[in-house]
Design a protein around this motif. Structure first.
Motif, PDB file in Angstrom:
ATOM      1  N   ARG A 231     -34.135  40.995  54.503  1.00  0.00           N
ATOM      2  CA  ARG A 231     -33.635  40.013  55.567  1.00  0.00           C
ATOM      3  C   ARG A 231     -33.353  40.679  56.866  1.00  0.00           C
ATOM      4  O   ARG A 231     -33.738  39.849  57.773  1.00  0.00           O
ATOM      5  CB  ARG A 231     -32.634  39.273  54.982  1.00  0.00           C
ATOM      6  N   LYS A 232     -32.687  41.646  56.853  1.00  0.00           N
ATOM      7  CA  LYS A 232     -32.161  42.297  58.077  1.00  0.00           C
ATOM      8  C   LYS A 232     -33.500  42.836  58.929  1.00  0.00           C
ATOM      9  O   LYS A 232     -33.556  42.660  60.115  1.00  0.00           O
ATOM     10  CB  LYS A 232     -31.153  43.359  57.735  1.00  0.00           C
ATOM     11  N   ASN A 233     -34.196  43.385  57.932  1.00  0.00           N
ATOM     12  CA  ASN A 233     -35.586  43.825  58.870  1.00  0.00           C
ATOM     13  C   ASN A 233     -36.379  42.833  59.446  1.00  0.00           C
ATOM     14  O   ASN A 233     -36.887  42.944  60.384  1.00  0.00           O
ATOM     15  CB  ASN A 233     -36.258  44.980  58.010  1.00  0.00           C
TER      16      ASN A 233
ATOM     17  N   TRP B  94     -36.090  53.297  51.267  1.00  0.00           N
ATOM     18  CA  TRP B  94     -37.323  53.885  51.265  1.00  0.00           C
ATOM     19  C   TRP B  94     -38.659  52.561  51.097  1.00  0.00           C
ATOM     20  O   TRP B  94     -39.316  52.549  51.741  1.00  0.00           O
ATOM     21  CB  TRP B  94     -37.848  54.720  50.214  1.00  0.00           C
ATOM     22  N   ILE B  95     -38.068  51.849  50.194  1.00  0.00           N
ATOM     23  CA  ILE B  95     -39.149  50.749  49.812  1.00  0.00           C
ATOM     24  C   ILE B  95     -39.373  49.817  50.699  1.00  0.00           C
ATOM     25  O   ILE B  95     -40.388  49.220  50.936  1.00  0.00           O
ATOM     26  CB  ILE B  95     -38.588  49.885  48.341  1.00  0.00           C
ATOM     27  N   ILE B  96     -38.453  49.366  51.279  1.00  0.00           N
ATOM     28  CA  ILE B  96     -38.619  48.296  52.518  1.00  0.00           C
ATOM     29  C   ILE B  96     -39.200  49.056  53.799  1.00  0.00           C
ATOM     30  O   ILE B  96     -39.881  48.515  54.222  1.00  0.00           O
ATOM     31  CB  ILE B  96     -37.036  47.797  53.052  1.00  0.00           C
ATOM     32  N   ASN B  97     -38.734  50.172  54.339  1.00  0.00           N
ATOM     33  CA  ASN B  97     -39.193  50.718  55.247  1.00  0.00           C
ATOM     34  C   ASN B  97     -40.739  51.428  55.284  1.00  0.00           C
ATOM     35  O   ASN B  97     -41.618  51.292  56.046  1.00  0.00           O
ATOM     36  CB  ASN B  97     -38.596  51.959  56.067  1.00  0.00           C
ATOM     37  N   TYR B  98     -40.744  51.677  54.039  1.00  0.00           N
ATOM     38  CA  TYR B  98     -42.373  52.336  53.529  1.00  0.00           C
ATOM     39  C   TYR B  98     -43.298  51.169  53.706  1.00  0.00           C
ATOM     40  O   TYR B  98     -44.509  51.098  54.031  1.00  0.00           O
ATOM     41  CB  TYR B  98     -42.325  53.037  52.376  1.00  0.00           C
ATOM     42  N   SER B  99     -42.650  49.923  52.980  1.00  0.00           N
ATOM     43  CA  SER B  99     -43.652  48.898  52.896  1.00  0.00           C
ATOM     44  C   SER B  99     -43.922  48.160  54.258  1.00  0.00           C
ATOM     45  O   SER B  99     -45.059  47.882  54.556  1.00  0.00           O
ATOM     46  CB  SER B  99     -43.068  47.778  52.142  1.00  0.00           C
ATOM     47  N   TYR B 100     -42.886  48.191  55.131  1.00  0.00           N
ATOM     48  CA  TYR B 100     -42.983  47.879  56.586  1.00  0.00           C
ATOM     49  C   TYR B 100     -44.092  48.578  57.477  1.00  0.00           C
ATOM     50  O   TYR B 100     -45.043  47.958  58.030  1.00  0.00           O
ATOM     51  CB  TYR B 100     -41.617  47.795  57.184  1.00  0.00           C
ATOM     52  N   PHE B 101     -43.890  50.011  57.218  1.00  0.00           N
ATOM     53  CA  PHE B 101     -44.742  50.821  57.757  1.00  0.00           C
ATOM     54  C   PHE B 101     -46.357  50.762  56.988  1.00  0.00           C
ATOM     55  O   PHE B 101     -47.305  50.783  58.056  1.00  0.00           O
ATOM     56  CB  PHE B 101     -44.377  52.290  57.741  1.00  0.00           C
TER      57      PHE B 101
ATOM     58  N   ASN C 189     -50.938  56.340  54.184  1.00  0.00           N
ATOM     59  CA  ASN C 189     -50.127  56.683  53.455  1.00  0.00           C
ATOM     60  C   ASN C 189     -49.418  57.812  53.447  1.00  0.00           C
ATOM     61  O   ASN C 189     -48.197  58.328  53.402  1.00  0.00           O
ATOM     62  CB  ASN C 189     -50.461  56.392  51.835  1.00  0.00           C
ATOM     63  N   LEU C 190     -50.302  58.795  53.941  1.00  0.00           N
ATOM     64  CA  LEU C 190     -50.043  60.366  54.111  1.00  0.00           C
ATOM     65  C   LEU C 190     -49.380  60.440  55.374  1.00  0.00           C
ATOM     66  O   LEU C 190     -48.154  60.906  55.507  1.00  0.00           O
ATOM     67  CB  LEU C 190     -51.131  61.064  54.164  1.00  0.00           C
ATOM     68  N   GLN C 191     -49.677  59.562  56.032  1.00  0.00           N
ATOM     69  CA  GLN C 191     -48.883  59.636  57.680  1.00  0.00           C
ATOM     70  C   GLN C 191     -47.530  58.980  57.526  1.00  0.00           C
ATOM     71  O   GLN C 191     -46.648  59.450  58.202  1.00  0.00           O
ATOM     72  CB  GLN C 191     -49.697  58.729  58.412  1.00  0.00           C
ATOM     73  N   ILE C 192     -47.353  58.111  56.816  1.00  0.00           N
ATOM     74  CA  ILE C 192     -45.955  57.624  56.385  1.00  0.00           C
ATOM     75  C   ILE C 192     -45.076  58.550  56.029  1.00  0.00           C
ATOM     76  O   ILE C 192     -44.057  58.760  56.447  1.00  0.00           O
ATOM     77  CB  ILE C 192     -46.123  56.138  55.743  1.00  0.00           C
ATOM     78  N   VAL C 193     -45.600  59.195  54.775  1.00  0.00           N
ATOM     79  CA  VAL C 193     -44.550  60.010  54.257  1.00  0.00           C
ATOM     80  C   VAL C 193     -44.460  61.387  55.194  1.00  0.00           C
ATOM     81  O   VAL C 193     -43.452  61.986  55.230  1.00  0.00           O
ATOM     82  CB  VAL C 193     -45.419  60.694  53.018  1.00  0.00           C
ATOM     83  N   LEU C 194     -45.247  61.845  56.046  1.00  0.00           N
ATOM     84  CA  LEU C 194     -45.041  62.741  57.360  1.00  0.00           C
ATOM     85  C   LEU C 194     -43.965  62.371  58.139  1.00  0.00           C
ATOM     86  O   LEU C 194     -43.265  63.329  58.672  1.00  0.00           O
ATOM     87  CB  LEU C 194     -46.376  62.972  57.736  1.00  0.00           C
TER      88      LEU C 194
END
Length: 787
Positions: free
Chosen positions: A24-26, A396-403, A443-448
């Motif tokens: 909700r905040k994001n 991680w879940i929220i930010n990873y999903s957003y990215f 996906n690799l770039q997000i992890v990096l």
């Protein structure tokens, strides 16, 4: 209602509660930041438009009369009537490329020779034997060296004796008469076989013989296609036995390493490995220096045709003559290009610049994501959320999903719009391959991005290094990967390079570009899934490398992110340093602790001694019943550059019951902030321990945060969120929802006098310093924290 809210706030927030609060905040934050997000997604559209405009400009220039097949008015019937006739014979050099060629010219097959000044000579530092003295380079009389080897040296030597012709040259006059003579050239091959550059250049054609005679000079032949006279010179062919194919390979590339890159310097004409050949069968391996054809300056242009057909023909003839005598031969009368229909000249600009340009477009998301993560780290927002119960998993879940959503939209717009405006790079290749490739890489770039964020504490530093990385790695990948592929570098070493993410991205884009070029030129389809099984197609290896790297780096990035956000460790580097110095540090701590205890024990006041005794008794009980218990808590900062160690906190022992309000007084440097930082998990104690709600600050900070409210020394707020939205977010992390949440927010705002004048619904960036301070106090109190 207040009782139920207090009970809910005392429970640790569930995973779903944390995820819901952060989501909700994001969403609110991204809604406020929507214009910037839209601009980011529109960047690929703008770049595609730019490429399209440049492509159209180039196509319009190439569609001018100077690039169309030339025509001329000819009196074909002798009646004076003008008939328009088009063809190469009426065209300029620029126009000839677009003309149809129904019957291509037949050219003699030539052997590729090194230039006279680069032919192999004796080098005192080299182990290669039989080479001539270096003085032959000055007189341009160096022989054409052909090293050879085989399992049977006798048979190999016998075959090589028949390699070079010794027939007379007096009857040579036209191209048709030279098919039985071994001719060579030191001129580069063309990209097609319509014109043999050796016969239209100023350089002579060489006839290769066992020994050159005086009668072999000053021979002229007529080139039928141009009616020009071409000079033929003699050059000696010198076969040299070598012990292995490895030695030949080393000798073949000797000149390329010692020469100047880009000039096509090489020294050896050809190499042969006869392997297990005998009187019953021929099994020969032909070796040549493929790097000679490397075009480093215009990577997307096709390379010159390699003159290997004559090399294979001449060794086959040598074997036949070894078996059957001098009269036996396998004729190779000529080589010719396939017929060609008329074409419109075009230069696929987008495909030509594609790999490097598109790599930068895709990698542009890396600094965007890194900036977002480091911004929350620099402004302690991640720490503040953690203090209010937000775990690493939901974060991680929220930010990873957003990215992931942002990156997917970005690249879908890129591919879709590029296809709509006609960029062959996207249109010609299978869209499912493009999706799998791009989706795997983002996906690799997000992890990096998560992994790199653990190394930085300042946004400006992270941005600068990120942009240097994407542009620098793009240039390096373009230079190395392209040259290694076209130079036939060993495949396993190219695979090793592709472990670097920027290199694997470039290789995948390079393969898509090459298939698009081929599709544009020949009409064949672009890359399809079946093409991934082609040994020369590197896309399959790239996909495997990207997915494996993602699987390996994902847990590593999560671990380092968890460690760096734990409060007392700022980065993986500091963790490693801490491990290396742990033993030495513990010795210094103990020594200093003993010394300082001896010095100050007599100066301690009676109440301090009594408080320490109370703490000792409390710690012997299973449940203390106290809100906070500190047991000899210390913080030591080691001196640097010869300065002595300094105690910031020197042995605090303290027991605070519920309902008590403690104020800590002292001058600057007394250790007030250091003490509180240890209690809230920002720094780790040097020695001693403390308990909040019977939870250990060394190991149980996550449980402590569920019962603790913290007002930081410096405001940790999102500038684009309102005061109410801050409290709603942190209230949800305290398990408040619905009417309980609304009531708690209203009470918090009222308690700090932020309920009037529209302040609750104004963005924090409009607040004064005092209003931001009051909001920080309200955040620390929401949720009925026990401490």
């Amino acid at each position: 209602m207040e009782a139920s809210a207090a009970a809910a706030a005392s429970r640790p927030p569930s995973f779903a509660t944390q995820t819901n609060a952060l989501l909700r905040k994001n969403l609110i934050f991204q809604k406020r930041n929507g214009k910037a997000t839209i601009r980011l997604i529109l960047i690929p559209i703008f770049l595609c438009l730019l490429l399209s405009v440049l492509q159209r400009v180039i196509n319009n220039l190439l569609d001018q009369p100077r690039f169309r097949c030339g025509c001329k008015c000819v009196d074909a019937n002798g009646t004076g009537a003008c008939q328009n006739v088009c063809g190469i014979q009426y065209s300029t050099v620029d126009q000839a490329r677009s003309c149809p060629i129904q019957n291509p010219t037949e050219w003699p097959a030539l052997l590729q020779l090194p230039r006279p000044e680069y032919r192999a000579v004796h080098d005192p530092s080299s182990v290669f034997t039989g080479l001539p003295d270096a003085s032959c380079r000055k007189s341009e009389s160096c022989p054409a060296i052909v090293p050879f080897t085989g399992a049977n040296e006798t048979i190999s030597n016998a075959i090589m004796k028949n390699l070079f012709t010794s027939s007379t040259l007096s009857n040579l006059s036209h191209l048709a008469s030279v098919s039985n003579v071994l001719l060579g050239t030191d001129v580069r091959g063309a990209s097609t076989g319509f014109i043999e550059p050796a016969f239209v250049s100023d350089q002579p054609i060489y006839v290769i013989r066992p020994q050159c005679k005086s009668s072999d000079s000053d021979i002229l032949i007529t080139v039928d296609a141009t009616d020009d006279q071409k000079e033929i010179k003699c050059v000696q062919g010198l076969p040299l036995w070598r012990n292995s194919s490895t030695t030949i390979n080393e000798e073949t590339f000797q000149g390329y390493r010692n020469g100047k890159k880009g000039e096509g310097i090489y020294e050896i004409t050809m190499g042969y490995d006869f392997q297990e050949s005998n009187e019953k069968f021929l099994n020969v391996l032909a070796l040549y220096n493929s790097s000679y054809q490397n075009n480093s300056f215009i990577p997307t242009l096709p390379f010159g045709l390699r003159r290997v057909s004559r090399s294979l023909n001449v060794v086959s003839n040598a074997y036949l003559q070894f078996l059957l005598g001098p009269g036996a031969e396998m004729l190779l009368k000529f080589i010719k290009e396939m017929p060609k229909h008329s074409t419109r000249q075009a230069f696929e600009f987008s495909t030509a610049v594609g790999p490097l340009f598109f790599e930068w477009v895709v990698a542009l998301l890396f600094p965007v994501m890194l900036t977002y993560l480091v911004y929350e780290k620099q402004h302690k927002l991640r720490t503040m959320m953690k203090m209010h119960g937000l775990g690493d998993g939901p974060y991680w879940i929220i930010n990873y999903s957003y990215f992931l959503i942002l990156s997917t939209l970005y690249l879908v717009m890129f591919v879709l719009f590029g296809s709509l405006i006609g960029l062959n790079f996207f249109k010609m290749n299978d869209y499912s391959i493009q999706f799998v490739f791009f989706f795997s890489f983002i996906n690799l770039q997000i992890v990096l991005s998560f992994l790199a964020a653990t190394l930085f504490t300042k946004v400006n530093t992270a941005q600068a290094i990120a942009y240097v990385y994407i542009f620098g790695s793009g240039f390096m990948a373009g230079a190395l990967i392209h040259n290694f592929i076209e130079g036939e570098f060993p495949r396993h070493w190219i695979t090793v390079l592709e472990i670097i993410p920027a290199f694997s991205l470039y290789r995948g884009l390079y393969e898509l570009g090459q298939y698009a070029i081929r599709a544009s030129a020949t009409g064949y389809p672009g890359m399809r899934w079946g093409d991934l099984n082609d040994r020369n197609n590197g896309m399959k290896d790239v996909l495997i490398i990207i997915v494996l790297e993602w699987l390996v780096l994902l847990p590593i990035a999560y671990y380092f992110d968890h460690a760096s956000s734990a409060g007392h460790k700022s980065s993986p580097l500091s963790m490693i340093k801490c491990v290396l110095n742990k033993k030495a540090t513990s010795r210094r701590i103990n020594a200093n602790a003993i010394v300082n205890e001896d010095i100050h024990v007599e100066l301690e006041m009676i109440d301090i001694i009594k408080e320490r005794e109370v703490v000792d008794k409390i710690l012997q009980q299973r449940s203390s019943g106290y809100a906070i218990v500190c047991d000899d808590l210390k913080k030591l900062y080691h001196g640097k550059d010869g300065n002595p160690d300094k105690f910031a906190v020197r042995g605090v022992s303290l027991a605070l019951p519920y309902g008590e309000c403690l104020g800590i007084l002292g001058p600057n440097g007394a250790g007030k902030s250091s003490f509180i930082s240890m209690m809230i998990g920002l720094t780790k104690p040097t020695s001693g321990n403390a308990f909040v709600e019977d939870f250990n600050i060394q190991t149980d900070m996550e449980n402590i945060y569920n019962n603790m409210g913290v007002c930081p020394q410096n405001d940790m707020l999102w500038e684009m969120l309102t005061g109410r939205e801050h409290l709603q977010f942190y209230g949800r992390l305290k398990n408040l929802n619905g009417s309980s949440l609304d009531l708690a927010v209203e009470e918090s705002l009222r308690s700090v006098n932020l309920l009037h004048g529209g302040a609750p619904d104004k963005q924090v960036r409009t607040y004064s310093g005092g209003m931001q301070r009051r909001l920080s106090v309200a955040i620390s109190l929401i949720g009925d924290a026990k401490v």
